[in-house]
Design a protein around this motif. Structure first.
Motif, PDB file in Angstrom:
ATOM      1  N   ALA A   1       0.854  -1.185   0.000  1.00  0.00           N
ATOM      2  CA  ALA A   1       0.000   0.000   0.000  1.00  0.00           C
ATOM      3  C   ALA A   1       0.898   1.247   0.000  1.00  0.00           C
ATOM      4  N   PHE A   2       0.423   2.297  -0.644  1.00  0.00           N
ATOM      5  CA  PHE A   2       1.143   3.582  -0.732  1.00  0.00           C
ATOM      6  C   PHE A   2       2.492   3.468  -1.449  1.00  0.00           C
ATOM      7  N   SER A   3       2.623   2.383  -2.311  1.00  0.00           N
ATOM      8  CA  SER A   3       3.857   2.259  -3.092  1.00  0.00           C
ATOM      9  C   SER A   3       3.505   2.245  -4.577  1.00  0.00           C
ATOM     10  N   PHE A   4       4.511   2.439  -5.432  1.00  0.00           N
ATOM     11  CA  PHE A   4       4.253   2.414  -6.875  1.00  0.00           C
ATOM     12  C   PHE A   4       3.798   1.026  -7.351  1.00  0.00           C
ATOM     13  N   PRO A   5       4.477  -0.068  -6.924  1.00  0.00           N
ATOM     14  CA  PRO A   5       3.972  -1.395  -7.323  1.00  0.00           C
ATOM     15  C   PRO A   5       2.524  -1.609  -6.884  1.00  0.00           C
ATOM     16  N   GLY A   6       2.163  -1.070  -5.751  1.00  0.00           N
ATOM     17  CA  GLY A   6       0.779  -1.180  -5.281  1.00  0.00           C
ATOM     18  C   GLY A   6      -0.165  -0.459  -6.231  1.00  0.00           C
ATOM     19  N   LEU A   7       0.265   0.725  -6.692  1.00  0.00           N
ATOM     20  CA  LEU A   7      -0.551   1.481  -7.639  1.00  0.00           C
ATOM     21  C   LEU A   7      -0.740   0.695  -8.932  1.00  0.00           C
ATOM     22  N   VAL A   8       0.353   0.080  -9.406  1.00  0.00           N
ATOM     23  CA  VAL A   8       0.271  -0.684 -10.659  1.00  0.00           C
ATOM     24  C   VAL A   8      -0.713  -1.854 -10.498  1.00  0.00           C
ATOM     25  N   THR A   9      -0.585  -2.558  -9.368  1.00  0.00           N
ATOM     26  CA  THR A   9      -1.489  -3.695  -9.122  1.00  0.00           C
ATOM     27  C   THR A   9      -2.941  -3.217  -9.098  1.00  0.00           C
ATOM     28  N   ALA A  10      -3.194  -2.121  -8.384  1.00  0.00           N
ATOM     29  CA  ALA A  10      -4.561  -1.599  -8.298  1.00  0.00           C
ATOM     30  C   ALA A  10      -5.065  -1.176  -9.676  1.00  0.00           C
ATOM     31  N   SER A  11      -4.193  -0.520 -10.435  1.00  0.00           N
ATOM     32  CA  SER A  11      -4.587  -0.067 -11.781  1.00  0.00           C
ATOM     33  C   SER A  11      -4.948  -1.244 -12.671  1.00  0.00           C
ATOM     34  N   MET A  12      -4.184  -2.320 -12.537  1.00  0.00           N
ATOM     35  CA  MET A  12      -4.464  -3.487 -13.374  1.00  0.00           C
ATOM     36  C   MET A  12      -5.865  -4.018 -13.091  1.00  0.00           C
ATOM     37  N   ILE A  13      -6.195  -4.092 -11.820  1.00  0.00           N
ATOM     38  CA  ILE A  13      -7.526  -4.613 -11.478  1.00  0.00           C
ATOM     39  C   ILE A  13      -8.615  -3.638 -11.939  1.00  0.00           C
ATOM     40  N   PHE A  14      -8.360  -2.350 -11.718  1.00  0.00           N
ATOM     41  CA  PHE A  14      -9.347  -1.341 -12.096  1.00  0.00           C
ATOM     42  C   PHE A  14      -9.549  -1.288 -13.615  1.00  0.00           C
ATOM     43  N   ASN A  15      -8.517  -1.678 -14.365  1.00  0.00           N
ATOM     44  CA  ASN A  15      -8.584  -1.588 -15.832  1.00  0.00           C
ATOM     45  C   ASN A  15      -9.011  -2.874 -16.523  1.00  0.00           C
ATOM     46  N   LEU A  16      -9.357  -3.861 -15.726  1.00  0.00           N
ATOM     47  CA  LEU A  16      -9.745  -5.151 -16.349  1.00  0.00           C
ATOM     48  C   LEU A  16     -10.741  -4.984 -17.502  1.00  0.00           C
ATOM     49  N   PRO A  17     -11.859  -4.269 -17.300  1.00  0.00           N
ATOM     50  CA  PRO A  17     -12.822  -4.198 -18.423  1.00  0.00           C
ATOM     51  C   PRO A  17     -12.245  -3.492 -19.648  1.00  0.00           C
ATOM     52  N   PHE A  18     -11.399  -2.494 -19.446  1.00  0.00           N
ATOM     53  CA  PHE A  18     -10.849  -1.741 -20.587  1.00  0.00           C
ATOM     54  C   PHE A  18      -9.825  -2.579 -21.356  1.00  0.00           C
ATOM     55  N   ALA A  19      -9.138  -3.463 -20.648  1.00  0.00           N
ATOM     56  CA  ALA A  19      -8.136  -4.295 -21.302  1.00  0.00           C
ATOM     57  C   ALA A  19      -8.757  -5.536 -21.938  1.00  0.00           C
ATOM     58  N   VAL A  20      -9.811  -6.059 -21.312  1.00  0.00           N
ATOM     59  CA  VAL A  20     -10.344  -7.346 -21.753  1.00  0.00           C
ATOM     60  C   VAL A  20     -11.447  -7.188 -22.796  1.00  0.00           C
ATOM     61  N   LEU A  21     -12.414  -6.303 -22.546  1.00  0.00           N
ATOM     62  CA  LEU A  21     -13.610  -6.269 -23.401  1.00  0.00           C
ATOM     63  C   LEU A  21     -13.312  -5.974 -24.874  1.00  0.00           C
ATOM     64  N   PRO A  22     -12.478  -4.963 -25.218  1.00  0.00           N
ATOM     65  CA  PRO A  22     -12.209  -4.742 -26.651  1.00  0.00           C
ATOM     66  C   PRO A  22     -11.553  -5.958 -27.310  1.00  0.00           C
ATOM     67  N   MET A  23     -10.666  -6.629 -26.561  1.00  0.00           N
ATOM     68  CA  MET A  23     -10.007  -7.810 -27.141  1.00  0.00           C
ATOM     69  C   MET A  23     -11.005  -8.954 -27.284  1.00  0.00           C
ATOM     70  N   GLN A  24     -11.859  -9.129 -26.279  1.00  0.00           N
ATOM     71  CA  GLN A  24     -12.872 -10.189 -26.358  1.00  0.00           C
ATOM     72  C   GLN A  24     -13.726  -9.996 -27.608  1.00  0.00           C
ATOM     73  N   GLN A  25     -14.158  -8.752 -27.824  1.00  0.00           N
ATOM     74  CA  GLN A  25     -14.977  -8.459 -29.004  1.00  0.00           C
ATOM     75  C   GLN A  25     -14.211  -8.739 -30.293  1.00  0.00           C
ATOM     76  N   ALA A  26     -12.960  -8.323 -30.327  1.00  0.00           N
ATOM     77  CA  ALA A  26     -12.168  -8.498 -31.552  1.00  0.00           C
ATOM     78  C   ALA A  26     -11.962  -9.974 -31.876  1.00  0.00           C
ATOM     79  N   PHE A  27     -11.689 -10.774 -30.841  1.00  0.00           N
ATOM     80  CA  PHE A  27     -11.473 -12.204 -31.099  1.00  0.00           C
ATOM     81  C   PHE A  27     -12.781 -12.918 -31.410  1.00  0.00           C
ATOM     82  N   ALA A  28     -13.863 -12.454 -30.743  1.00  0.00           N
ATOM     83  CA  ALA A  28     -15.159 -13.105 -31.004  1.00  0.00           C
ATOM     84  C   ALA A  28     -15.598 -12.869 -32.442  1.00  0.00           C
TER      85      ALA A  28
END
Lengths: 374, 220
Positions: free
Chosen positions: B84-111
């Motif tokens: 918590a309160f570290s840069f790696p923590g921020l990256v981890t949180a960002s990854m989780i927060f960005n799941l729909p933005f990273a996954v949904l366009p690719m899911q649509q493209a592959f589908a």
């Protein structure tokens, strides 16, 4: 893994209950074209997918050209990549981002890189696609796409060529041309070919052998003329668009005369000797429309003594120069169907309600064991 | 203008977008083609950050990042630092927060790639990885790039989750949008305006790019 040398060509045995019921068995020799026919949903495409390795049945074997590709008992299931199968998909499944040439070269990983382009050009020329090598599929017509798909299938130097309704998505003129090209191709490559089609005319035009599939089950496989003339049962006959399928009882055999007599709702019908049935056996029988000969009103002939049948015309449908006549025979539910040319129908005053008589030619009549179902 | 928050946000966005690329590919492809038990649940979980308030997500992440939790404890044991309160923590949180933005366009493209096209590749002798590299990615690349751009831009402007798990530590966790908030709190409207303009321009370019990519999709 190799199989005994007598198993050349393609040998297919498939069995499963789920998800699609399959009970399929057929062989197809090198240079032979087997037409796999059956109504929609009969499992034809599933069979092709099992041969290509895209689907795996619960039980079964697929062997081709001395190699075993699938043997569920021996736990052999060779991947699609290693089966050397040429498959033309129904909707071609071309790679949309690649031009025609690259579509073909992409199936040539077994060849040295420097040989691929020249070989692909030769294949494209063989399917009459010279000059269109740089076109992407979206810039090609249906017939052209089909040709690229065929060239790509051949690019693998396949051991077997599988064609899934390859002519269904093109216009009639193109279809006729493509069929002709396939016939020419067959003379050049000596591998087994399996053509899936629901078009009986196509099967008869192109096939050497015919395999009839229904609800995932092989009903009959054999030489084309043999299956067409001697269907294994009433269901096969109906699937092969034979309309004149009736039930009767074997009355007696006359071995000297080489005939068997059956009783058809009170009418005695003579046919070729069929001693595999005993007198009293219930049988189904079929007579092709080509063997139903109409009697002319004013000109009786000797042939009229051969299985004469009288009836009332139920309907006359005119299609081009031919009239399709359905005739109600006394005591029989299913009408007899036959074709005559329109002018013959007119001259003999064939119209709904009129009386007509026909002869059923004995050498065309084929007796079949009755089926429990169907 | 203090460029440290801009640089930090760019770093965070780059790390997040890069790390999400393989993850998005894997999850997007699986969701596009595979049927498996619990698929609906996975799809719901992927879309959850779209509707979940960032503070709620941030709260749970903060709890998970604490040295007393399994994740935070393991991180501290490995690196000697608090997640918590570290840069790696921020990256981890960002990854989780960005799941729909990273996954949904690719899911649509592959589908959008017919299954038959992949099967045609296999029958043509292409292995699974070769099919991905030579057939699937060249067809689906606009969706893949759109996912990358969306993840990158979305991370640039992230606020709630970053504030919850990162706090407001200069040069460590004070990202662009937190700096804007910070400047407004200090009535430094000029600096807030400049930083906001940077974010506005980046977002505009990104959305224009995503629109343009949608038009580039290969017709299948």
């Amino acid at each position: 893994m190799t199989v005994p040398p007598d198993v050349r060509g393609l040998r297919v045995r498939l069995r499963q209950d789920h998800p699609v019921a399959l009970d399929v068995a057929f062989e197809c020799g090198a240079g032979e074209l087997l037409a796999l026919v059956g109504p929609s949903g009969s499992g034809k495409t599933t069979v092709l997918r099992c041969i290509a390795g895209l689907a795996t049945p619960r039980q079964g074997e697929v062997a081709c050209d001395g190699e075993i590709w699938l043997d569920r008992r021996g736990d052999v299931a060779v991947s699609p990549q290693r089966r050397r199968v040429g498959l033309v998909f129904q909707h071609y499944a071309l790679f949309p981002h690649l031009d025609a040439l690259a579509n073909v070269t992409s199936a040539m990983s077994h060849l040295p890189r420097e040989e691929r382009a020249a070989r692909a050009r030769a294949l494209l020329a063989r399917v009459n696609m010279e000059g269109l090598e740089a076109r992407r599929p979206s810039a090609l017509s249906g017939g052209q796409r089909q040709r690229i798909a065929l060239a790509r299938a051949l690019a693998r130097d396949p051991r077997v060529l599988l064609l899934d309704e390859p002519f269904s998505a093109v216009d009639q003129l193109t279809r006729r041309r493509l069929r002709l090209e396939l016939v020419q191709l067959r003379r050049e490559i000596r591998i087994p070919m399996v053509l899936v089609t629901h078009d009986l005319e196509e099967a008869q035009l192109l096939g050497d052998r015919l395999s009839v599939l229904h609800h995932g089950r092989t009903l009959q496989t054999g030489r084309l003329e043999n299956v067409m003339r001697r269907p294994a049962g009433a269901l096969v006959a109906r699937l092969l668009d034979q309309r004149n399928v009736f039930a009767g009882v074997v009355s007696h055999h006359d071995e000297e005369a080489g005939t068997t007599w059956i009783d058809w709702a009170g009418t005695r019908i003579e046919c070729a000797l069929a001693t595999r049935f005993a007198p009293g056996d219930r049988v189904d029988w079929v007579v092709p429309e080509s063997h139903v000969v109409m009697h002319r009103r004013e000109r009786p002939s000797r042939g009229e003594r051969e299985n004469p049948v009288r009836g009332i015309v139920r309907d006359v449908v005119i299609l081009g120069g031919d009239a399709r006549v359905t005739l109600d025979v006394h005591g029989v539910d299913t009408p007899l169907t036959f074709e005559v040319s329109v002018h013959v129908a007119k001259r003999n005053r064939i119209a709904a309600g009129a009386e007509a008589s026909v002869s059923l030619l004995a050498d065309g009549i084929h007796l079949m064991a009755t089926e429990a179902t169907g | 203008m203090n460029v440290a928050p801009i640089l930090l946000s760019l770093q965070l966005a780059a790390w997040t977008a890069l790390l999400m690329l393989p993850l998005g590919l894997f999850v997007g492809r699986a969701l596009a083609w595979r049927g498996f038990r619990g698929k609906a649940l996975v799809e719901a979980a992927v879309a959850l950050p779209l509707v979940l308030p960032p503070t709620v997500l941030g709260y749970y992440l903060l709890v998970a990042f604490s040295p007393h939790s399994a994740l935070g404890g393991a991180f501290e044991w490995l690196t000697g630092e608090v997640l918590a309160f570290s840069f790696p923590g921020l990256v981890t949180a960002s990854m989780i927060f960005n799941l729909p933005f990273a996954v949904l366009p690719m899911q649509q493209a592959f589908a959008a790639i017919p299954h038959e096209v992949r099967e045609a590749a296999w029958v043509s002798g292409l292995s699974g990885p070769a099919t991905l590299a030579r057939i699937e990615l060249p067809i689906a690349w606009p969706g893949v790039l759109a996912a990358f751009v969306l993840t990158f831009t979305h991370t640039l402007g992230e606020f709630g989750v970053v504030l919850m798990v990162g706090g407001n530590i200069p040069s460590r966790t004070r990202t662009l949008s937190i700096a804007i908030y910070d400047r407004v709190q200090a009535f430094d409207m000029e600096a807030a305006g400049l930083l906001s303009a940077v974010l506005l321009a980046a977002s505009l370019v990104a959305t224009a790019l995503v629109r343009a990519l949608a038009g580039r999709a290969v017709r299948v």
